[in-house]
Write a protein that holds these residues in place. Structure first.
Motif, PDB file in Angstrom:
ATOM      1  N   ARG A 206     -48.722 -11.466 -22.763  1.00 13.04           N
ATOM      2  CA  ARG A 206     -50.152 -11.766 -22.602  1.00 13.04           C
ATOM      3  C   ARG A 206     -50.628 -11.411 -21.200  1.00 13.04           C
ATOM      4  O   ARG A 206     -51.728 -10.878 -21.017  1.00 13.04           O
ATOM      5  CB  ARG A 206     -50.404 -13.248 -22.888  1.00 13.04           C
ATOM      6  N   GLU A 210     -53.505  -8.663 -20.321  1.00 16.66           N
ATOM      7  CA  GLU A 210     -54.695  -9.022 -19.550  1.00 16.66           C
ATOM      8  C   GLU A 210     -54.875  -8.104 -18.344  1.00 16.66           C
ATOM      9  O   GLU A 210     -55.992  -7.676 -18.033  1.00 16.66           O
ATOM     10  CB  GLU A 210     -54.589 -10.483 -19.099  1.00 16.66           C
ATOM     11  N   THR A 213     -56.013  -4.703 -19.587  1.00 14.39           N
ATOM     12  CA  THR A 213     -57.417  -4.757 -19.995  1.00 14.39           C
ATOM     13  C   THR A 213     -58.339  -4.767 -18.785  1.00 14.39           C
ATOM     14  O   THR A 213     -59.380  -4.100 -18.763  1.00 14.39           O
ATOM     15  CB  THR A 213     -57.661  -6.008 -20.856  1.00 14.39           C
TER      16      THR A 213
END
Length: 246
Positions: A206, A210, A213
């Motif tokens: 995760r 992140e 992104t």
């Protein structure tokens, strides 16, 4: 074992007439006609004491330079100087495993300049302009084009050791509720350990997503700003343009 990587150094050109190959050596080299005899003579003159394949590659470079000088009908002093220039350029190349192609070629041109312009004691006119052009073409085709190959053979290989640190993950050395008691850790079921590893893996994935992104969004915004800037440029008023009267 860790080694210190040398960075490219600024090199100062100098005269190289009879520096590595003296007049007697040139007389011996001119007598040699076969490649094995030339390699033996050049190996003795330059003191080449390297393992294979370095030895063979370096001697091949010197032998081809001698053949080039013979094709151009260079004199003994010209051949001696060019061999030293080739040697100096090669040593500048293998001084560091880092990319220094621009420094090497600049150094080579400066060395040729020292031997093509009469300005004693800093330079002499050993080569004329046509000979310098031929030498530059030879060095570019026979050495500069194979620059990475020489770098690969004669310099140590570099490896990148990359480590990542993720925020929000507790340090393994810090005491936690789960490992505060050695007895509890020993009695902890195997399924719980696998579950902790799975949670840690999910947390890392995760975090990476992140970060990717975020970076991707920043790049998209930057590209959008550049595109908007180019679109608005043709419509912007010119400094000397006067407004039309109605």
């Amino acid at each position: 074992m860790d080694t210190i990587t040398e960075v490219p150094q600024a090199l100062k050109p100098k005269l190289m007439l009879w520096t590595d190959v003296n007049y007697h050596d040139m007389e011996e080299i001119e007598k040699m006609q076969s490649i094995p005899d030339l390699e033996s003579a050049l190996c003795r003159v330059f003191g080449v004491d390297l393992p294979e394949p370095k030895r063979g590659v370096l001697l091949e470079l010197y032998v081809q330079t001698v053949f080039f000088c013979r094709e151009c009908n260079f004199k003994k002093e010209q051949t001696s100087a060019l061999l030293s220039i080739i040697k100096a350029t090669h040593e500048a190349n293998i001084e560091t495993p880092l990319n220094n192609i621009e420094q090497c070629f600049k150094y080579c041109k400066e060395l040729l300049l020292c031997h093509s312009v009469r300005r004693p004691p800093f330079s002499i006119n050993l080569f004329n302009s046509e000979e310098v052009t031929c030498i530059l073409n030879y060095i570019y085709n026979c050495y500069v084009r194979h620059y990475k190959l020489y770098k690969y053979i004669f310099t140590p290989q570099l490896k990148l050791d990359l480590s990542l640190t993720y925020s929000g993950i507790p340090d393994q050395d810090e005491p936690t509720m789960e490992n505060s008691s050695a007895l509890d850790v020993e009695n902890e079921p195997e399924g719980a350990t696998l579950g902790s590893q799975s949670e840690l893996k999910g947390l890392i994935e995760r975090e990476v997503r992140e970060q990717m992104t975020l970076v991707s969004g920043q790049m998209d915004q930057r590209m959008k700003d550049i595109a908007d800037q180019h679109k608005s440029t043709p419509n912007s008023p010119q400094p000397n343009q006067k407004a039309k009267k109605h």
